[in-house]
Design an enzyme around this catalytic site. Sequence first.
Site, mmCIF file in Angstrom:
data_model
loop_
_atom_site.group_PDB
_atom_site.id
_atom_site.type_symbol
_atom_site.label_atom_id
_atom_site.label_comp_id
_atom_site.label_asym_id
_atom_site.label_seq_id
_atom_site.Cartn_x
_atom_site.Cartn_y
_atom_site.Cartn_z
ATOM 1 N N GLY A 17 54.583 -25.697 1.064
ATOM 2 C CA GLY A 17 54.369 -25.941 -0.364
ATOM 3 C C GLY A 17 53.889 -24.674 -1.037
ATOM 4 O O GLY A 17 54.463 -23.595 -0.857
ATOM 5 N N SER A 18 52.788 -24.812 -1.778
ATOM 6 C CA SER A 18 52.316 -23.664 -2.557
ATOM 7 C C SER A 18 51.966 -22.469 -1.683
ATOM 8 O O SER A 18 51.993 -21.332 -2.146
ATOM 9 C CB SER A 18 51.101 -24.063 -3.402
ATOM 10 O OG SER A 18 50.074 -24.519 -2.552
ATOM 11 N N GLU A 93 42.670 -27.803 -0.117
ATOM 12 C CA GLU A 93 43.510 -28.975 0.193
ATOM 13 C C GLU A 93 42.672 -30.250 0.336
ATOM 14 O O GLU A 93 43.033 -31.141 1.100
ATOM 15 C CB GLU A 93 44.291 -28.708 1.493
ATOM 16 C CG GLU A 93 45.133 -27.451 1.466
ATOM 17 C CD GLU A 93 46.208 -27.472 0.389
ATOM 18 O OE1 GLU A 93 46.842 -28.523 0.197
ATOM 19 O OE2 GLU A 93 46.402 -26.442 -0.274
HETATM 20 C C1 BEZ Z 1 51.235 -25.625 1.739
HETATM 21 O O1 BEZ Z 1 52.281 -25.199 2.201
HETATM 22 O O2 BEZ Z 1 51.116 -25.951 0.565
HETATM 23 C C2 BEZ Z 1 50.030 -25.611 2.625
HETATM 24 C C3 BEZ Z 1 50.192 -25.651 3.986
HETATM 25 C C4 BEZ Z 1 49.076 -25.572 4.815
HETATM 26 C C5 BEZ Z 1 47.809 -25.459 4.252
HETATM 27 C C6 BEZ Z 1 47.659 -25.436 2.878
HETATM 28 C C7 BEZ Z 1 48.774 -25.507 2.052
#
Ligand code: BEZ
Length: 181
Positions: A17-18, A93
């Site tokens: 994701g982000s 998160e």
């Molecule tokens: C993400 O890809 O958004 C992500 C993946 C692992 C930890 C925090 C964010």
Amino acid sequence: MSAVREGDEPIWLFAYGSLIWRPDIPVLNERPAQAMGWMRRFWQGSHDHRGTPLAPGRVVTLVAQPGQFCEGVAYQLDQSVIKQTFEALDHREKNGYERASIALQGSEGLRFDAVTYLAPPHNFAWLGDAPVEQMAVQIAQSHGPSGANRDYLFGLAEALRARGVVDEHVFALESAVRQKI
Ligand code: BEZ
């Protein structure tokens, strides 16, 4: 929350994701990777970044789907920064996500494990599936302390395209939201 072992083994963090387009963490190395048995979906509510508790935005999580895979990026973390990195990610998160250990496949079929954060179904901020049009309206309208929900979607779509990743779910939402602005 899964433990992160400190030792000589390299620690890999899977981004889907982000974290792909705004890592904001120190990384030693990165490689494209697929999370086996998972798919990326805009099914998690965002109360704290791209929306508010009263008007949540939508952000991605990994949803278990045997036989499918989610294409993302594996970041190798330096042992010396693991503690601070996971403390920062735990905070970033915190809206329903949990640490999990998942199996990845890299290029040339190499398999390895990584830590990631995913929001399990029915956590307090879970939104689940909805028609694309309905999700697009929500994303087009939502804003939170980290900015517009649409910018999160557009940033992710652009980062995936730049890496040659095709994700029909993300691209369908991107196109539907672009038609509303
Ligand atoms: C993400 O890809 O958004 C992500 C993946 C692992 C930890 C925090 C964010």
